[in-house]
Design a protein around this motif. Structure first.
Motif, PDB file in Angstrom:
ATOM      1  N   SER A 214       0.902  -1.161  -0.015  1.00  0.00           N
ATOM      2  CA  SER A 214       0.016  -0.018  -0.038  1.00  0.00           C
ATOM      3  C   SER A 214       0.834   1.228   0.107  1.00  0.00           C
ATOM      4  N   MET A 215       1.838   1.358   0.904  1.00  0.00           N
ATOM      5  CA  MET A 215       2.579   2.449   1.040  1.00  0.00           C
ATOM      6  C   MET A 215       3.678   2.817  -0.044  1.00  0.00           C
TER       7      MET A 215
ATOM      8  N   ILE B 287       0.207   3.831  -3.046  1.00  0.00           N
ATOM      9  CA  ILE B 287       0.186   5.038  -3.055  1.00  0.00           C
ATOM     10  C   ILE B 287       1.137   5.991  -4.130  1.00  0.00           C
TER      11      ILE B 287
ATOM     12  N   THR C  24      -6.219   7.426  -1.369  1.00  0.00           N
ATOM     13  CA  THR C  24      -5.233   7.385  -0.776  1.00  0.00           C
ATOM     14  C   THR C  24      -5.074   7.745   0.551  1.00  0.00           C
ATOM     15  N   GLU C  25      -5.891   8.932   0.992  1.00  0.00           N
ATOM     16  CA  GLU C  25      -5.813   9.387   2.429  1.00  0.00           C
ATOM     17  C   GLU C  25      -6.720   8.087   3.107  1.00  0.00           C
TER      18      GLU C  25
ATOM     19  N   GLU D 112      -4.091   5.339   3.732  1.00  0.00           N
ATOM     20  CA  GLU D 112      -3.000   5.818   4.763  1.00  0.00           C
ATOM     21  C   GLU D 112      -3.502   5.595   6.084  1.00  0.00           C
ATOM     22  N   GLN D 113      -4.783   6.158   6.350  1.00  0.00           N
ATOM     23  CA  GLN D 113      -5.354   5.810   7.729  1.00  0.00           C
ATOM     24  C   GLN D 113      -5.656   4.445   8.166  1.00  0.00           C
TER      25      GLN D 113
ATOM     26  N   ASP E 118      -2.505   2.573   9.055  1.00  0.00           N
ATOM     27  CA  ASP E 118      -1.885   3.014  10.653  1.00  0.00           C
ATOM     28  C   ASP E 118      -2.755   2.267  11.309  1.00  0.00           C
TER      29      ASP E 118
END
Length: 730
Positions: free
Chosen positions: A612-613, A617, A661-662, A665-666, A669
Motif C-alpha cells: 500500500s505504502m 500510493i 489514498t488518504e 494511509e489511515q 495506520d
C-alpha cells in the motif's frame, strides 16, 4: 517495478512455448513404481524369509521384528545404489502442512583410512530430528530438543533424485505425536477394529477393514515471471489486492475445455514422474476458473494415499518451475473466482472384497449397506463441528461458504432414493423384506445412444459430505491441506459410533432378541439421531444457515473459534477412547493451529501495508500529479469556463485519488495498531481471535480502496500484474 518492466514481464510470459517432454517409450504400466521399493523389488532384494516377515507387517499389522531390520536395510541399500542413490532421509509430515527431511550419506569410516557405504537396520528404523524446531504446541522446549522419527513399513520407500526417502512417523521424547501420520495410523487401526466387529454380523470370516481414500487435487498455474512481479503472491500465496478481470469464469468456457499446450506439457511431465513414484494418476482436466486445473488418482489405502498426495504437491512445484510456471495451492489465490479444494473420496472395504458403503444383491447385504451409511452419518452429526475444524485454516476460510465451495456448515447429501429408504426403515416392521435398488437403467429417446446406467443418487455440489454411490465425498478439504487432518477426525468418529453400535446390538442379543431385530432396532434409533445432518437442498442459501442453526449444527465461521471444537469434551473423549490422541496432544495441536493462523494473517497484513505504502500510493499520486498538470495546462490554453468544463473528469479523478489514498494511509495506520494490540495479548488463542476480529477487517477495507484505484489509475503506471494478465495462459 516500473510500468515498462511490468509490460515486459507480461509480454515474455505470453511468448513462452510449451517445454518439450520426452515421452518414455514404455507404457505407463512398465515404468509405474520405477523409483519405489515395492513388493516386486522386495522379493528381488530380500531373502524369502525376510520378505514374508515384512509382508506380514504390512498386510496384517504385526509388530516389526527388529531382527530383520538389518537385512531389509541391506536390500534397500543395494537397490538404491544400483539406482544411483548416495543419501537417505527420514521423510515425515510435521504440523506445518508440508514435509521435512534431513539427508545423510551412505558412508562410514572403514578403519583403514577410507570410506565404506553403510546403511544399517538401526538407521532405517529410527532417527532423531530436533523436535523443538518444529511446531509442537509446547510439548518440546528449546532445551528439550529430543524427538524421534520411526519407519512406517506400510508406506513404501521411494527415491527422489539421489536420495532414498523413508516414510516415518514423528514423535516426541515423551511419546506424543508431533506429526499427522502417527495419529492417522492410530485412527485407521481404530476404524479397522470397530468396522471389522460390525462386519462380522454379516460376514463372520472378515478379519480386516481397510479405509480407502481417493483425493482430487485442484490447483492454479501462474507464469513464473508474473508470479515474481507480485510480492503478495510470493509471500502469502494469494493476491491481497486486484480488481476482477472483465472476463473471469462467467462463460464457463474453461471447464473441461481444451488444455493449453504449455499446461499439457507440464501435466504430461508431472504424470510421468508421478507414475514413476507409483502415484496412480488417472484424471486431468481444466477446472471452472481460468488457469485452474485438477489431477486425480485411482483411490488407494488411506495412509498411502495421504503420503502420495503430500509427495505430489512437492513434485508439482518442482515440475512447474521447469515449465516456467508456479503452482498455487492456496485455497483462494484470486478474489471473485472459484478457489481450490481437495475432495476426499472416502470409503471402507472388507478383506472379502466388499465395499461397505455400496448396496448389495441380497436383503442382508443391503442391511449391511444401510448400517454403515447410517453409522457414518451419525459420526458426522455428532462431530460436525470437529469435522469442520479438521478442514479449517486461515487459507481455506477464504474459500468455504462462497458460491463455489461447500458452505462452512457440515451436512450430508444422500439423494432422494436413499433418503426415502432411511425414512421407510424408520417406520417399517422388522419382518418386512429389506430391499434396495442399485443402479437403474435409463432409456433415452435417442436411437444412437445405448441404455445408460445411473447411480442411485444425484450429486449435490453444495454438500460438504455427499454420498456418491459407494463412498462419501468430503468436499470441504482445502487445496494445500494435509488430507490426514480430515481423515484422522472422520475415521476416529466413525470408529467411535461403530463401537457403540456393536455394544448396543450385543446388549439386545444378550437379552434374547434376534440378531436381525436387534440390528434394526438400534439402526432405527440412529436414523432418528442423525436426521439433522441430512440435507439435500441448496447449501449456499441463507435459509439453510438458519435451518442448520435450528437443527443444532455448528454454524460458526471464525477460524480461531472453530478450532475450539478439538477441545470440546465430546471430541477429547472420542479421541481418547479410540486411542488416537490424548488431551495433551489435542491441546498442543490447537496451540499450533492458533499460532499458524496468527502468523499467516500477520504476514499478509505486513505485505498489505508494504504494498500500500510503497507501490499503490506512489503510483496513484504520480498519476494524480499528471492529472493536476493537465488541468493547469488546460487553464493556460483555454478560457476559464472552457478549461473548467474540459477538466471536470480529471478533477473528479484527482479528488477521488486524494480521498482513497488518504483512507488507505489511515487504514494502514489502523492496521498496524491493530497488530500491535493483538501481539500484546499473551494467550495465543485470544491473539488469534483478535487477528480475526480486528486485523482481517482492516485488510479487507484497504483492498476495497486499492481495487477501486486500480480501475482509475492509468494502466501504464500500475506496477503490479493485473488479473487479466495473471489468469490467462497463452
Amino acid at each position: 517495478m516500473s510500468s515498462n518492466l511490468r509490460f515486459q514481464v507480461v509480454e515474455e510470459a505470453f511468448k513462452k512455448k510449451a517445454v518439450e517432454v520426452a515421452t518414455p517409450k514404455e507404457r505407463p504400466s512398465e515404468y509405474f513404481g520405477k523409483y519405489v521399493f515395492n513388493r516386486q523389488k522386495m522379493y528381488k532384494y530380500l531373502s524369502a524369509d525376510v520378505y514374508q516377515k515384512l509382508v506380514d507387517v504390512i498386510d496384517n499389522g504385526t509388530r516389526l521384528d527388529r531382527s530383520i531390520a538389518d537385512a531389509v536395510a541391506e536390500g534397500m541399500k543395494r537397490w538404491a545404489m544400483e539406482m544411483g542413490v548416495t543419501h537417505y532421509t527420514h521423510w515425515f509430515q510435521p504440523l506445518t502442512e508440508g514435509t521435512a527431511e534431513k539427508h545423510d550419506a551412505f558412508v562410514e569410516h572403514d578403519g583403514k583410512g577410507g570410506m565404506v557405504e553403510n546403511f544399517s537396520g538401526k538407521l532405517l528404523v529410527q532417527q532423531e530430528p530436533d523436535a523443538s524446531s518444529f511446531p509442537n504446541g509446547g510439548i518440546r522446549n528449546t532445551f528439550e530438543a529430543r524427538g524421534y522419527s520411526a519407519w512406517d513399513p506400510t508406506s513404501p520407500v521411494f527415491i527422489i533424485d539421489d536420495t532414498l526417502c523413508i516414510p516415518t512417523i514423528f514423535i516426541s521424547y515423551t511419546g506424543e505425536a508431533l506429526d499427522y501420520k502417527a495419529p492417522l495410523l492410530r485412527a485407521l487401526h481404530a476404524v479397522d477394529k470397530a468396522a471389522t466387529e460390525v462386519c462380522k454380523y454379516f460376514y463372520p470370516k472378515v478379519q480386516k477393514v481397510t479405509c480407502n481414500l481417493g483425493w482430487e487435487q485442484e490447483y492454479f498455474l501462474v507464469d513464473e515471471g508474473l508470479y515474481s512481479a507480485r510480492p503478495d503472491l510470493m509471500l502469502t500465496g494469494r493476491t491481497l489486492m486486484g480488481h476482477e478481470s472483465a472476463k473471469n469464469q462467467q462463460m464457463d468456457d474453461h471447464y473441461f475445455g481444451t488444455i493449453p499446450d504449455r499446461v499439457q506439457a507440464f501435466m504430461k511431465d508431472l504424470e510421468i514422474q508421478a507414475l514413476e513414484l507409483a502415484i496412480p494418476c488417472k484424471t486431468r482436466h481444466n477446472e471452472v476458473a481460468p488457469n485452474q486445473f485438477e489431477l486425480a488418482p485411482i483411490y488407494e489405502e488411506c495412509n498411502l494415499a495421504v503420503d502420495h498426495n503430500m509427495l505430489l504437491m512437492s513434485l508439482m512445484k518442482k515440475v512447474a518451475r521447469n515449465h516456467g510456471f508456479r503452482v498455487l495451492l492456496h485455497e483462494k489465490p484470486f478474489d471473485g473466482i472459484n478457489g481450490s479444494g481437495k475432495h476426499n473420496n472416502w470409503s471402507l472395504a472388507a478383506d472379502n472384497g466388499v465395499l461397505l458403503h455400496a448396496p448389495g444383491k441380497t436383503a442382508e447385504e443391503n442391511l449391511r449397506f444401510v448400517v454403515f451409511i447410517v453409522e457414518t452419518l451419525k459420526a458426522v452429526y455428532l462431530h460436525n463441528g470437529l469435522l469442520k475444524a479438521s478442514i479449517m485454516s486461515a487459507t481455506n476460510a477464504h474459500r468455504l461458504g462462497g458460491n463455489e465451495a461447500p458452505p462452512a456448515i457440515i451436512s450430508s447429501f444422500l439423494g432422494k432414493q436413499l433418503s426415502e429408504l432411511l425414512d421407510h426403515i424408520e417406520q417399517m416392521d422388522t419382518k418386512e423384506v429389506f430391499n434396495l435398488k442399485g443402479k437403474q437403467g435409463m432409456a433415452l429417446d435417442i436411437p444412437q445412444i445405448p441404455e445408460l446406467v445411473i447411480d442411485n443418487t444425484d450429486r449435490n455440489r453444495t454438500s460438504p459430505f455427499a454420498f456418491t454411490g459407494n463412498r462419501f465425498e468430503f468436499r470441504a478439504i482445502g487445496s494445500e491441506a494435509n488430507c490426514a487432518s480430515a481423515m484422522i477426525a472422520l475415521n476416529s468418529a466413525v470408529a467411535e459410533v461403530l463401537t457403540d453400535f456393536k455394544q448396543r446390538v450385543d446388549a439386545l442379543i444378550d437379552k434374547g432378541v434376534s440378531k436381525l431385530t436387534a440390528l434394526l432396532d438400534v439402526l432405527r434409533e440412529d436414523i432418528v439421531i442423525c436426521k439433522p445432518i441430512r440435507f439435500d437442498g441448496n447449501g449456499y442459501s441463507e435459509e439453510w444457515v438458519k435451518e442448520a442453526s435450528r437443527r443444532g449444527l455448528d454454524t460458526e465461521k471464525s477460524c480461531p473459534l472453530v478450532f475450539e471444537r478439538y477441545l470440546d469434551d465430546t471430541s477429547v473423549k472420542m479421541f481418547e477412547n479410540t486411542k488416537v490422541m490424548t488431551r495433551k496432544e489435542l491441546e498442543a495441536r490447537n496451540e499450533v493451529k492458533w499460532e499458524t493462523y496468527v502468523k499467516k494473517v500477520q504476514i499478509e497484513a505486513r505485505v498489505m501495508g508494504d504494498l500500500s505504502m510503497n507501490h499503490i500510493i506512489p503510483v496513484s499520486t504520480h498519476y494524480q500529479s499528471q492529472l493536476i498538470r493537465n488541468v493547469q495546462s488546460m487553464k493556460a490554453v483555454f478560457d476559464e469556463n472552457k478549461a473548467a468544463r474540459l477538466s471536470v473528469r480529471n478533477m473528479k479523478l484527482i479528488e477521488e485519488i486524494a480521498e482513497r489514498t488518504e483512507r488507505i494511509e489511515q487504514l494502514v495506520d489502523e492496521l498496524t495498531e491493530a497488530r500491535r494490540v493483538a501481539n500484546r495479548i499473551e494467550s495465543i488463542h485470544h491473539r488469534a481471535i483478535a487477528y480475526h476480529d480486528t486485523v482481517e477487517p482492516k485488510m479487507e477495507a484497504i483492498r476495497y480502496e486499492i481495487d477501486h484505484l486500480e480501475m482509475i489509475v492509468e494502466d501504464g503506471l500500475w506496477t503490479l500484474p493485473k488479473y487479466r494478465e495473471l489468469l490467462f495462459i497463452r
